[in-house]
Design an enzyme around this catalytic site. Structure first.
Site, short mmCIF file in Angstrom:
data_model
loop_
_atom_site.label_atom_id
_atom_site.label_comp_id
_atom_site.label_asym_id
_atom_site.label_seq_id
_atom_site.Cartn_x
_atom_site.Cartn_y
_atom_site.Cartn_z
N ASP A 257 71.65 -38.51 88.56
CA ASP A 257 71.10 -37.65 87.52
C ASP A 257 72.00 -37.58 86.29
O ASP A 257 73.22 -37.36 86.41
CB ASP A 257 70.90 -36.24 88.10
CG ASP A 257 70.34 -35.27 87.08
OD1 ASP A 257 69.18 -35.45 86.68
OD2 ASP A 257 71.08 -34.35 86.68
N GLU A 290 70.07 -42.24 85.52
CA GLU A 290 69.44 -41.57 84.38
C GLU A 290 70.54 -41.47 83.32
O GLU A 290 71.58 -40.86 83.57
CB GLU A 290 68.94 -40.18 84.73
CG GLU A 290 68.28 -39.51 83.52
CD GLU A 290 67.98 -38.02 83.72
OE1 GLU A 290 67.08 -37.51 83.05
OE2 GLU A 290 68.67 -37.38 84.55
#
EC number: 3.2.1.141
Length: 592
Positions: A257, A290
């Protein structure tokens, strides 16, 4: 000898407890129902102690300090909690190495992003096992779980985790999670896990009490002091965690993330170390970033670092193309959305070093033209772009059917890796608003923060704005099996299944071969993209405009065989095509 440094390990009949607490003068381990056992501090800042004769599942915690001022804390590397994140940790049972999983190549990934707590009414790992046949039969090949690391309270998106080695008890036990992964593998489904290493949640993180070196007080992030990745021990806490999910649970891959939010020096070293640690456990692991900074170099296959990146540029361009929305973070893509969509399809990133308006005009990204399309994960929707809308509403609740069908066609039949959010395969309108379960001042701060973020919307809609702390908001996001059985859902699910089969037939045979580059031609509001592979060429034509477009023969390939199409596509002589608004077609040509 176990080479990990964090968390308890079983050595024969003894359990060895370890805690990195360089700022503590005295630490003891407290076994439920027994007197605390003093731990010995080493020069490396770790406290250790061995306790004999403990059964798996014994409750323990650490006490920082002595006497009445001592503070009881959970193990930050707990393998499982008895109750919530701030309570007793549990001693683990010895675990056989679980590395294995499916042997499916990455180019065959069709990903369902799943939130365990809302994917079923029960919201557990065991309940999700009962839904695996649905995902397999629909045409998915990979399940990607949103974060499951232990978070405070009973409900959360997962990005507020504080015990990164412990599956949250709201979902079940570590063995329940292993059972889910095993059941998925039995069905030929790979399983990925979303992990969060850029911050800890705002409640239940006790590390600042005894390990201040985890953080940099002089560098602030939206979540508080930055995690100090210049510290080798801190980096190891996370790299060992990543390897742990692969080795002890059998995950096939990880999604990291928001690595752009790693705010200290050492971030690049950390990313290289974490990729190396994962590949030491499983060389073929799918490692997906990400990263809003759009750094193409992380996905260079020769360096064996990361497999792919979530492509927000693709999402933003096609969201604007399909919905017409141009506010907020969609604005930079709205000036010439057709050009943005074409670049996303043919090259991956839209911003490859150009000034980015939402970042003060600073350059964003690096050139991505040399990367294969499967270095990118594309999506029409995901948890962020649904849940960060004021109502958490999906496009199915507002977008015309022909536009939804067009977007799904382009997503599923372009050669980048497609990802859909749970229920999107049937175009369910079930919302996914932001929810959490904090208490006291923190709960009110979250409530005020969400209202402030969407102040204009809240002023206009008042009490219709979902309260993120309300249990009703959480329940509104739950999928129900009967939702999949309505005539409309069945029809949409059948349409998705056909697209998945067309992807298998038309796309996979080419993407299994070496990538040779792409061509892009624009005719008005229509695009023709050709992706060249060793085994042949994949061609897509699409019209995201409001007018019918005729594509000149010189911009099409001759001898177009039967492929797939959506909307009004008229095949004319000599390879000429006429496309109605929101129509598209795809075909493949074998190499000469």
């Amino acid at each position: 000898m176990n080479s990990t440094r964090f968390g308890p390990i079983v050595e024969g009949t003894a359990t060895r407890f370890r805690l990195y607490a360089p700022d503590a003068g005295h630490v003891s381990v407290e076994i439920d129902g027994a007197a605390p056992v003093a731990m010995e501090k080493g020069a490396d800042g770790f406290f250790t102690a061995g306790v004999d004769g403990l059964a798996a599942g014994t409750r323990y915690r650490f006490r920082i300090g002595e006497g009445e001022g001592a503070v009881a804390v959970p193990d930050p590397a707990s393998r499982g909690q008895a109750e919530d994140a701030d309570g007793w940790s549990l001693t683990p049972a010895p675990v056989a190495t679980a590395v294995g999983g499916v042997s499916r190549p990455w180019h065959e990934a069709v990903i369902a992003e799943v939130h365990v707590g809302t994917a079923t009414p029960e919201g557990t790992f065991r309940a999700l096992i009962e839904r695996l046949d649905h995902y397999r039969d629909a045409g998915f090949t990979v399940i990607e779980l949103m974060p499951v690391a232990d978070f405070p309270g009973r409900r959360n998106w997962g990005y507020d985790g504080v015990l990164l080695y412990a599956p949250d008890t709201a979902y079940g036990t570590p063995d329940d999670l292993r059972a889910l992964i095993d059941a998925a593998h039995e069905r030929g489904l790979g399983v990925m896990l979303d992990v969060v290493y850029n911050h800890f949640g705002p409640s239940g993180n006790y590390l600042p009490l005894y390990a201040k070196s985890f953080f940099r007080e002089d560098i602030h992030t939206p979540w508080g002091p930055a995690i100090d990745l210049e510290n080798e021990t801190v980096r190891a806490f996370f790299t060992e965690n990543a390897a742990y999910w692969l080795a002890e649970f059998g995950f096939d891959g990880l999604r990291f993330d928001a690595v752009h939010a790693l705010a200290t020096a050492g971030a690049e070293t950390f990313l290289r170390e974490i990729a190396s640690a994962c590949r030491a456990v499983r060389p073929d692991a799918w490692l997906v970033l990400e990263n809003h900074d759009n750094i193409a170099g992380w996905m260079t296959r020769d360096d064996d670092l990361f497999t792919a990146q979530w492509n927000d540029d693709w999402h933003h361009a096609f969201h604007v193309l399909g919905s017409g929305e141009r506010t907020g973070y969609y604005a930079p893509y709205g000036k010439d959305v057709v050009a943005a969509a074409g670049r996303a399809l043919s090259e991956g990133f839209v911003f490859q070093g150009e000034p980015y308006p939402d970042d003060g005009g600073h350059p964003r990204g690096t050139a991505s033209t040399g990367l294969a399309p499967d270095a990118f994960v594309s999506f029409v929707q995901n948890h962020d772009h649904i849940g960060n809308r004021p109502l958490g509403d999906r496009l199915a609740a507002s977008l015309a059917p022909e536009r939804l069908a067009f977007l799904r066609f382009v997503l599923m039949l372009s050669p980048a890796i497609p990802l859909l959010f749970q229920g999107e395969e049937a175009l369910l309108p079930t919302p996914f608003p932001f929810f959490c379960d904090f208490e006291g001042e923190l709960a009110e701060a979250v409530r005020k923060g969400r209202r402030s973020e969407f102040a204009d919307f809240f002023d206009a809609h008042g009490e219709s704005f979902p309260d993120p702390l309300s249990e009703a908001t959480f329940f509104s996001a739950k999928l129900k099996a009967e939702d999949m059985r309505t005539p409309q859902a069945r029809a949409e699910l059948d349409a998705f299944h056909r697209l998945a089969e067309q992807r298998r037939r038309l796309v996979w045979p080419l993407t299994a071969s070496p990538y040779r580059g792409s061509d892009l031609v624009r005719t008005g509001e229509a695009l023709r993209v050709a992706w060249h592979y060793g085994a042949g060429t994949l061609v897509m034509v699409l019209n995201g405009g409001k007018e019918r477009v005729r594509i000149d023969p010189q911009t099409s390939l001759p001898g177009m065989p039967a492929g797939a199409s959506i909307g009004g596509v008229i095949h004319e002589a000599e390879g000429q095509l006429t496309l109605d608004p929101f129509a598209a077609a795809l075909w493949s040509l074998a190499a000469a």
